[in-house]
Design a protein around this motif. Structure first.
Motif, PDB file in Angstrom:
ATOM      1  N   ARG A 138      -9.510 -16.320   5.788  1.00 61.84           N
ATOM      2  CA  ARG A 138      -8.489 -16.770   6.738  1.00 61.84           C
ATOM      3  C   ARG A 138      -8.921 -18.058   7.432  1.00 61.84           C
ATOM      4  O   ARG A 138      -8.110 -18.972   7.623  1.00 61.84           O
ATOM      5  N   LYS A 139     -10.187 -18.156   7.794  1.00 62.99           N
ATOM      6  CA  LYS A 139     -10.690 -19.380   8.433  1.00 62.99           C
ATOM      7  C   LYS A 139     -10.611 -20.560   7.469  1.00 62.99           C
ATOM      8  O   LYS A 139     -10.259 -21.671   7.865  1.00 62.99           O
ATOM      9  N   GLN A 140     -10.914 -20.324   6.185  1.00 63.94           N
ATOM     10  CA  GLN A 140     -10.797 -21.389   5.185  1.00 63.94           C
ATOM     11  C   GLN A 140      -9.350 -21.865   5.072  1.00 63.94           C
ATOM     12  O   GLN A 140      -9.093 -23.017   4.750  1.00 63.94           O
ATOM     13  N   ARG A 141      -8.412 -20.964   5.316  1.00 58.87           N
ATOM     14  CA  ARG A 141      -6.986 -21.302   5.265  1.00 58.87           C
ATOM     15  C   ARG A 141      -6.489 -21.916   6.566  1.00 58.87           C
ATOM     16  O   ARG A 141      -5.305 -22.208   6.699  1.00 58.87           O
ATOM     17  N   GLY A 142      -7.370 -22.086   7.549  1.00 60.99           N
ATOM     18  CA  GLY A 142      -6.993 -22.753   8.792  1.00 60.99           C
ATOM     19  C   GLY A 142      -6.852 -21.855  10.005  1.00 60.99           C
ATOM     20  O   GLY A 142      -6.430 -22.311  11.066  1.00 60.99           O
ATOM     21  N   PHE A 143      -7.221 -20.588   9.898  1.00 58.11           N
ATOM     22  CA  PHE A 143      -7.086 -19.671  11.031  1.00 58.11           C
ATOM     23  C   PHE A 143      -8.107 -19.985  12.120  1.00 58.11           C
ATOM     24  O   PHE A 143      -9.290 -20.155  11.861  1.00 58.11           O
ATOM     25  N   GLN A 169      -5.749  -6.553  -0.668  1.00 58.56           N
ATOM     26  CA  GLN A 169      -6.554  -7.678  -0.234  1.00 58.56           C
ATOM     27  C   GLN A 169      -5.952  -8.922  -0.886  1.00 58.56           C
ATOM     28  O   GLN A 169      -5.532  -8.872  -2.038  1.00 58.56           O
ATOM     29  N   ASN A 170      -5.916 -10.008  -0.155  1.00 56.85           N
ATOM     30  CA  ASN A 170      -5.408 -11.272  -0.689  1.00 56.85           C
ATOM     31  C   ASN A 170      -6.419 -12.373  -0.400  1.00 56.85           C
ATOM     32  O   ASN A 170      -6.210 -13.223   0.454  1.00 56.85           O
ATOM     33  N   ASN A 171      -7.507 -12.330  -1.138  1.00 59.03           N
ATOM     34  CA  ASN A 171      -8.594 -13.284  -0.921  1.00 59.03           C
ATOM     35  C   ASN A 171      -8.674 -14.354  -2.003  1.00 59.03           C
ATOM     36  O   ASN A 171      -9.550 -15.205  -1.955  1.00 59.03           O
ATOM     37  N   GLY A 172      -7.782 -14.302  -2.996  1.00 59.79           N
ATOM     38  CA  GLY A 172      -7.839 -15.302  -4.057  1.00 59.79           C
ATOM     39  C   GLY A 172      -6.821 -15.039  -5.146  1.00 59.79           C
ATOM     40  O   GLY A 172      -5.986 -14.145  -5.048  1.00 59.79           O
ATOM     41  N   SER A 173      -6.896 -15.828  -6.222  1.00 60.19           N
ATOM     42  CA  SER A 173      -5.867 -15.787  -7.271  1.00 60.19           C
ATOM     43  C   SER A 173      -5.824 -14.453  -8.023  1.00 60.19           C
ATOM     44  O   SER A 173      -4.757 -14.009  -8.428  1.00 60.19           O
ATOM     45  N   ASP A 174      -6.970 -13.802  -8.225  1.00 65.00           N
ATOM     46  CA  ASP A 174      -6.949 -12.491  -8.892  1.00 65.00           C
ATOM     47  C   ASP A 174      -6.176 -11.478  -8.058  1.00 65.00           C
ATOM     48  O   ASP A 174      -5.407 -10.676  -8.591  1.00 65.00           O
ATOM     49  N   ASP A 175      -6.380 -11.518  -6.740  1.00 65.24           N
ATOM     50  CA  ASP A 175      -5.652 -10.610  -5.850  1.00 65.24           C
ATOM     51  C   ASP A 175      -4.158 -10.917  -5.891  1.00 65.24           C
ATOM     52  O   ASP A 175      -3.333 -10.002  -5.944  1.00 65.24           O
ATOM     53  N   ALA A 176      -3.799 -12.182  -5.859  1.00 65.08           N
ATOM     54  CA  ALA A 176      -2.387 -12.573  -5.885  1.00 65.08           C
ATOM     55  C   ALA A 176      -1.707 -12.056  -7.152  1.00 65.08           C
ATOM     56  O   ALA A 176      -0.569 -11.580  -7.113  1.00 65.08           O
ATOM     57  N   GLU A 177      -2.410 -12.122  -8.274  1.00 68.76           N
ATOM     58  CA  GLU A 177      -1.848 -11.636  -9.537  1.00 68.76           C
ATOM     59  C   GLU A 177      -1.595 -10.131  -9.478  1.00 68.76           C
ATOM     60  O   GLU A 177      -0.536  -9.647  -9.900  1.00 68.76           O
ATOM     61  N   LYS A 178      -2.518  -9.367  -8.931  1.00 72.52           N
ATOM     62  CA  LYS A 178      -2.345  -7.910  -8.800  1.00 72.52           C
ATOM     63  C   LYS A 178      -1.149  -7.569  -7.914  1.00 72.52           C
ATOM     64  O   LYS A 178      -0.384  -6.659  -8.215  1.00 72.52           O
ATOM     65  N   ILE A 179      -1.022  -8.306  -6.829  1.00 72.46           N
ATOM     66  CA  ILE A 179       0.082  -8.074  -5.899  1.00 72.46           C
ATOM     67  C   ILE A 179       1.414  -8.331  -6.605  1.00 72.46           C
ATOM     68  O   ILE A 179       2.326  -7.507  -6.546  1.00 72.46           O
TER      69      ILE A 179
END
Length: 191
Positions: A138-143, A169-179
């Motif tokens: 989240r901090k890397q995304r600007g939080f 969990q939504n920490n990267g592209s693999d997670d996004a694909e599962k979602i």
């Protein structure tokens, strides 16, 4: 006239958990011809920008302009919700012309009353999704933690809600694909 919506996905998560990213990814995969992102915050920002002669587009963005007004918008929105907890849900559906689309992705569910309103009005076609992301991600995304924003109901109102259809969990592209695959499986099984 079609009987819409056929599917309503309510997405919740903390700031910078990737709600907008996942919502847009789902729409791209399912097709904008039948899928729509409904943002409950949009009518809040629209009303707020008119009340205070602000730039709605900038208020809808992700930069500091929105952050400057966020706390006051939250307080004003809470006042409206005390009178009608579904006010902004209804306003968002109207604002986006949602009744014309089969699949709604509500990208910013923040309160139990938001879930309650959608369940009361569209119950059988509603599913809920909670996105989680690590603090470092989240901090890397600007939080940046902001008192009066990150410790009030608009961010914490669903922290203890446990009746999610999915939690990811939504920490990267693999997670996004599962979602996306989980959501697509539900959509295609229903239509």
């Amino acid at each position: 006239m079609q009987n819409y919506p056929k599917n309503v996905l309510l997405i919740s998560g903390k700031r910078k958990s990737g709600k907008d990213f996942i919502s847009e990814k789902i729409v791209n995969r399912l097709g904008a011809d039948k899928t729509l992102i409904v943002r409950i915050s949009a009518p809040i920002k629209s009303h707020w920008s008119k009340l205070h002669s602000l730039d709605f587009d900038k208020l809808s963005g992700t930069d500091e302009y929105k952050e400057k007004y966020r706390k006051d918008m939250i307080q004003w929105g809470e006042q409206i919700r005390r009178e009608d907890y579904g006010y902004f849900c209804k306003a968002a559906i109207d604002m986006f012309g949602a009744m014309q689309k089969q699949i709604w992705i509500v990208s910013d569910i923040r309160r139990q009353t938001d879930i309650r309103w959608f369940m009361e009005n569209f119950g059988a076609v509603v599913k809920t999704l909670r996105l989680r992301a690590g603090q470092d991600v989240r901090k890397q995304r600007g939080f940046i933690f902001t008192p009066g924003v990150d410790d009030v109901e608009s961010e914490c109102g669903l922290d203890h809600f446990n009746n999610w259809d999915w939690e990811f969990q939504n920490n990267g592209s693999d997670d996004a694909e599962k979602i996306c695959m989980a959501v697509e499986g539900w959509i295609y099984s229903e239509n």
